[in-house]
Motif scaffolding. Structure first.
Motif, PDB file in Angstrom:
ATOM      1  N   SER A  23       0.837  -1.195   0.000  1.00 38.74           N
ATOM      2  CA  SER A  23       0.000   0.000   0.000  1.00 38.74           C
ATOM      3  C   SER A  23       0.872   1.244   0.000  1.00 38.74           C
ATOM      4  O   SER A  23       1.635   1.474   0.934  1.00 38.74           O
ATOM      5  N   GLY A  24       0.752   2.039  -1.067  1.00 35.36           N
ATOM      6  CA  GLY A  24       1.387   3.347  -1.119  1.00 35.36           C
ATOM      7  C   GLY A  24       0.326   4.409  -0.917  1.00 35.36           C
ATOM      8  O   GLY A  24      -0.778   4.291  -1.443  1.00 35.36           O
ATOM      9  N   ASN A  25       0.632   5.429  -0.138  1.00 34.87           N
ATOM     10  CA  ASN A  25      -0.359   6.435   0.238  1.00 34.87           C
ATOM     11  C   ASN A  25       0.036   7.820  -0.261  1.00 34.87           C
ATOM     12  O   ASN A  25       1.222   8.135  -0.378  1.00 34.87           O
ATOM     13  N   SER A  26      -0.972   8.658  -0.549  1.00 33.82           N
ATOM     14  CA  SER A  26      -0.719  10.048  -0.915  1.00 33.82           C
ATOM     15  C   SER A  26      -1.814  10.924  -0.299  1.00 33.82           C
ATOM     16  O   SER A  26      -2.835  10.416   0.173  1.00 33.82           O
ATOM     17  N   PHE A  27      -1.606  12.252  -0.340  1.00 36.02           N
ATOM     18  CA  PHE A  27      -2.400  13.150   0.494  1.00 36.02           C
ATOM     19  C   PHE A  27      -2.726  14.451  -0.250  1.00 36.02           C
ATOM     20  O   PHE A  27      -1.957  14.903  -1.090  1.00 36.02           O
ATOM     21  N   TYR A  28      -3.873  15.049   0.137  1.00 35.12           N
ATOM     22  CA  TYR A  28      -4.324  16.278  -0.515  1.00 35.12           C
ATOM     23  C   TYR A  28      -5.117  17.104   0.491  1.00 35.12           C
ATOM     24  O   TYR A  28      -5.967  16.578   1.216  1.00 35.12           O
TER      25      TYR A  28
END
Length: 239
Positions: free
Chosen positions: A133-138
Motif C-alpha cells: 500500500s502506497g499512500n498520498s495526500f491532498y
C-alpha cells in the motif's frame, strides 16, 4: 471529532470518473464526517500531481494496449491499477484529518484477515517486509483526503511493463530490487478477493472510529458537479 462514518463502494472502473468522484466527495464532505471511498480502475497508470507522465510511464505502450493514463490531485509516485488492486480514499474535514488513525484502518483490516501489516515512514504500509500500500495526500479549502492502493492480486508483470522506475532508484537498488519491494496480499492469503478486502476495510473503519458505517449512493450526488470534474481529469492537458 468524527461523529459520522460513511462509505461508498463503486463498481465504476473508469479512472476519470473515480478521480472526479474522489474530488467531489472531498469538496462536499460534511463537518464531523469521514467518508471511506473504495474503488477500482481497470488497466490504468495513475501518476502523482507533479510528475512528468513521459518520465514515469511508457505512455505509448499503455495506450497501444488499451490502457488509460490519469493524474490524481495528490502527490506521490506512479502506480499501476488493474482489477486485482483496491483503491481507498478517506475524505474528511482537515480539522479531523488524522493520518495515523486512517492508516490504522488498513492495518486493522489486514489483521482481521490474518495478515500482519505495519507502517513504514509516512507513505507506505508493509506486509512481510514488502510494500502493498502506497499512500498520498491532498488538502484544499478546509477539506482533505488520504488515498492509496491495496495490492491484492495485481498483475506484477504489467506493473513492471508500464512503469519506469527513476534513475535514482535504479542506481541505488536495481530493477530486481525495485520489483521485489512490492507484494500482493494473496501471496500471504491465497484465497483473498478484492470484495473480501473491501468488506474488511469497512468493518475495520467501524472498529477504529467506533461508529457504524452508513452506505452512500451515487444516485444522491450532484451529477453535473461530477461531470465538471470528469472533464478536467479526462483532459489531455491535465494528464
Amino acid at each position: 471529532m468524527i461523529r459520522k462514518l460513511l462509505y461508498l463502494c463503486t463498481d465504476n472502473t473508469d479512472p476519470y470518473h473515480n478521480l472526479a468522484l474522489e474530488q467531489y466527495l472531498t469538496d462536499t464532505v460534511p463537518a464531523d464526517t469521514c467518508i471511506l471511498y473504495l474503488w477500482q480502475n481497470r488497466h490504468t497508470v495513475v501518476i502523482g500531481r507533479n510528475q512528468n507522465a513521459w518520465q514515469e510511464c511508457r505512455t505509448a505502450l499503455l495506450e497501444q494496449d488499451g490502457g488509460k493514463l490519469s493524474r490524481r490531485l495528490s502527490g506521490g509516485g506512479a502506480v499501476y491499477h488493474d482489477m486485482g488492486n483496491l483503491n481507498f480514499t478517506f475524505s474528511l474535514p482537515t480539522a479531523e484529518y488524522d493520518l495515523h488513525r486512517q492508516q490504522r484502518v488498513i492495518v486493522e483490516a489486514c489483521r482481521s484477515l490474518g495478515i500482519e501489516a505495519s507502517f513504514s515512514g509516512r507513505n507506505d504500509i508493509l506486509a512481510a517486509g514488502r510494500k502493498f500500500s502506497g499512500n498520498s495526500f491532498y488538502h484544499h479549502n478546509g477539506c482533505s483526503f488520504h488515498n492509496g492502493t491495496l495490492l491484492v492480486s495485481v498483475d506484477m508483470a504489467n506493473l513492471g511493463k508500464y512503469l519506469t522506475p527513476s534513475q535514482r532508484k535504479l542506481q541505488s537498488k536495481g530493477v530486481a530490487s525495485v520489483r521485489s519491494r512490492v507484494i500482493n496480499l494473496t501471496e500471504l492469503r491465497p484465497s483473498l478477493t478484492v470484495a473480501e478486502m473491501a468488506d474488511a476495510m469497512v468493518k475495520a473503519a467501524e472498529t477504529v472510529y467506533g461508529l457504524k458505517a452508513s452506505m452512500l449512493s451515487e444516485a444522491d450526488f450532484d451529477e453535473a458537479e461530477i461531470k465538471k470534474r470528469y472533464q478536467r481529469f479526462s483532459s489531455f492537458d491535465w494528464n
